[in-house]
Design an enzyme around this catalytic site. Sequence first.
Site, mmCIF file in Angstrom:
data_model
loop_
_atom_site.group_PDB
_atom_site.id
_atom_site.type_symbol
_atom_site.label_atom_id
_atom_site.label_comp_id
_atom_site.label_asym_id
_atom_site.label_seq_id
_atom_site.Cartn_x
_atom_site.Cartn_y
_atom_site.Cartn_z
ATOM 1 N N ASN A 294 -7.052 44.269 27.920
ATOM 2 C CA ASN A 294 -6.851 45.847 28.169
ATOM 3 C C ASN A 294 -7.797 46.550 27.302
ATOM 4 O OD1 ASN A 294 -4.244 45.622 29.395
ATOM 5 N ND2 ASN A 294 -3.337 44.953 27.724
ATOM 6 N N CYS B 277 -6.398 39.216 30.013
ATOM 7 C CA CYS B 277 -6.129 38.670 31.397
ATOM 8 C C CYS B 277 -6.642 37.273 31.573
ATOM 9 C CB CYS B 277 -7.096 39.546 32.708
ATOM 10 S SG CYS B 277 -6.939 38.990 34.103
#
Length: 321
Positions: A261, A252
């Site tokens: 993730n 991210c």
Amino acid sequence: MSLPRPDVHRDPALPNSVRVYEVGPRDGLQAETTMVPTATKAEFCRRLVAAGITNLELTSFVSPRWVPQLADAEELMASLDLPSSIRQIVLAPNARGLDRALSAGATEIAVFVSATETFAAKNLGTTVADALSSAATVVEGATAGGAATRGYISMSFGDPWEGAVDVERVADIAERLIQMGVGTLSLGDTIGVATPGHVHSVLNAVLARGISVDRVAMHLHDTYGQALANVYASLTAGVTEFDSSAGGLGRCPYAKGATGNLATEDLLWMLDGLGIETGIDLHALAEVSDWLASAMGRPSDSSVVRALSAARADHALSPTR
């Protein structure tokens, strides 16, 4: 000596099986700055399917200006010949993307909206209302074209600019997506800040709108090491679909130090230990992630992949008995 597997201790209060929704080829690769060859992406997809993945997010039909890594969407789709039983999902942000996706043979279309205005502006270049309007157009067109649909709600648990996100705001957007016709709904902890109690609060708010839990999926990031705890909380609430990325591929860009993730192998180790069926071979998948990590020239981000890789190396050096 056999390779490690978790002991199985079944909890009858939890679901018997879950769907693992593999996002590595799309969500995992999209933030990579080094271009990954199309042939490597295609081989990655084939190996994932061979390991038992049946729900596979392949790519995104967005403008190459926004996501250069996925500019080869048509080429990738044309190079694949996956079994018809494989759920082949692509992201389409607008009508143009939908037309490209359907022409390329996608069988499921994902739309993407944000729970917050700031993220909608920074990541999508729009407002929440306009993103919902575009999503409705895509869902209508996908349904008319015979494709299933899925809706993502990013920043469902927190936003790096706005902070806490009201659970009722998430529920409002979830209700809008279901009303427009999406088949399933993925709630995204985009910056990985959720905790188990927070997961229950958001799920309770969403389910209170009359949305069936079997239409809800969780997209959990592991930035603060909470992803598996949040999976367990979701399981106790009856959720049976989880997004994850082989080898923990992806990140991210909006959370400093974010690992991104949830790794599919880390998820599988826990689910296997709980006796929850997925249809995926953990060891085969770990080997896929080792292969991709080698191709990309860096170690896997998955704790389970690293542990199993070390175990395989020890096994190879052990004397024959």
